[in-house]
Design an enzyme around this catalytic site. Structure first.
Site, PDB file in Angstrom:
ATOM      1  N   HIS A 134       0.832  -1.207   0.000  1.00 37.40           N
ATOM      2  CA  HIS A 134       0.000   0.000   0.000  1.00 37.40           C
ATOM      3  C   HIS A 134       0.864   1.252   0.000  1.00 37.40           C
ATOM      4  O   HIS A 134       0.619   2.193  -0.770  1.00 37.40           O
ATOM      5  CB  HIS A 134      -0.913  -0.024   1.230  1.00 37.40           C
ATOM      6  N   GLU A 135       1.890   1.295   0.849  1.00 32.19           N
ATOM      7  CA  GLU A 135       2.735   2.481   0.937  1.00 32.19           C
ATOM      8  C   GLU A 135       3.582   2.669  -0.323  1.00 32.19           C
ATOM      9  O   GLU A 135       3.736   3.791  -0.815  1.00 32.19           O
ATOM     10  CB  GLU A 135       3.622   2.401   2.181  1.00 32.19           C
ATOM     11  N   HIS A 138       1.492   4.240  -3.012  1.00 30.39           N
ATOM     12  CA  HIS A 138       1.367   5.694  -2.897  1.00 30.39           C
ATOM     13  C   HIS A 138       2.534   6.395  -3.607  1.00 30.39           C
ATOM     14  O   HIS A 138       2.337   7.390  -4.320  1.00 30.39           O
ATOM     15  CB  HIS A 138       1.370   6.115  -1.421  1.00 30.39           C
ATOM     16  N   GLU A 195      -6.382   6.350  -1.395  1.00 30.01           N
ATOM     17  CA  GLU A 195      -6.237   5.194  -0.518  1.00 30.01           C
ATOM     18  C   GLU A 195      -6.769   3.932  -1.190  1.00 30.01           C
ATOM     19  O   GLU A 195      -6.167   2.852  -1.094  1.00 30.01           O
ATOM     20  CB  GLU A 195      -6.959   5.449   0.806  1.00 30.01           C
TER      21      GLU A 195
END
Length: 268
Positions: A134-135, A138, A195
């Site tokens: 997820h990070e 981003h 997100e």
């Protein structure tokens, strides 16, 4: 002045677009990597200097190991899909910081921090891969630069309104309405969309790295059990836990299919 602000707004919106390689969509981004990455790297180094970085423990080593696998998987996907060299300016770094906050974050250019407080929620290496994917997503999608760009547009809109409205009472009414409306109606949904996008991209990358994407929904079930006081989704920068659990459950088989294209048929 109002016409100048509006012209600037239109020009920036049209001129400063970049394609997201994972979605194929054009995104709003006024900040080139050459401008935003050095700022992010400096802020990251400052943060590390002001906080207790955990080194040489099993957890700290796991953070680095998983991060390297996820970043490598991302590069494989990008190279295979016509984006060689996309990561040339990225300087990946993964650190564990001693802090009870249940969180992790990534700065533009690949500077990632995990807090020790999120490690029990991760519950092992595959859970770390969920958060790491997820990070990393981003960073890959330039979400930090996009948020800064959206913030600039929000400020330009506020300035244009204040210049155009001469009556002080009406100007105050505009500022109150604009602040609430642009935040709840634009900025918060914009953040939630990032997100959600990072969840989906991250799921795909972790699967290519050999981690089981089914674990993502399980992690968010643990997160939901840990945090039952979350605000309503429309007032939050993040989707609700239930929304994320539903999405991740739906997307996990698709992530496995994508991983098979890279010869990955079994998962941790």
């Amino acid at each position: 002045m109002k016409k100048v602000a509006l012209a600037l707004l239109v020009f920036l919106s049209v001129a400063a677009c970049k394609t997201n390689p994972f979605t194929g969509q054009r995104t709003l981004n006024f900040y080139p990597n050459s401008q935003i990455f050095p700022m992010a790297f400096a802020q990251y180094d400052q943060f590390l200097g002001e906080n207790k970085v955990v080194k040489e423990t099993d957890q700290a080593k796991m953070i680095v190991r998983v991060g390297q696998r996820i970043a490598s998987a991302a590069e494989r996907w990008l190279d295979a899909n016509g984006y060689p060299g996309y990561l040339k300016d990225y300087k990946w770094e993964y650190n564990l910081v001693d802090d009870p906050t249940v969180n992790a974050w990534c700065m533009p250019g690949g500077k990632i921090v995990f807090y020790t407080g999120i490690m029990p929620i991760c519950n092992g290496e595959t859970g770390v891969a969920v958060v790491m994917g997820h990070e990393v997503a981003h960073a890959l999608a330039d979400h930090g630069a996009q948020r800064m760009s959206a913030g600039m547009l929000q400020q330009i809109g506020a300035v244009a309104g204040n210049v155009a409205i001469q009556d002080p009472q009406k100007r105050n009414m505009f500022n109150q309405a604009y602040g609430l409306g642009s935040t709840v109606g634009v900025m918060l949904p914009f953040s939630r969309s990032h997100e959600t996008e990072a969840d989906r991209i991250g799921l795909q990358i972790m699967a290519i790295a050999g981690y089981n994407p089914d674990e993502a929904a399980e992690l968010w079930k643990r997160m939901k059990a840990q945090n039952s006081q979350a605000p309503p989704e429309f007032l939050s920068t993040h989707p609700s836990n239930d929304t994320r659990i539903s999405n991740l459950t739906q997307w996990a088989p698709l992530a496995k299919e994508e991983a098979r294209k890279f010869g990955v048929t079994s998962f941790k």
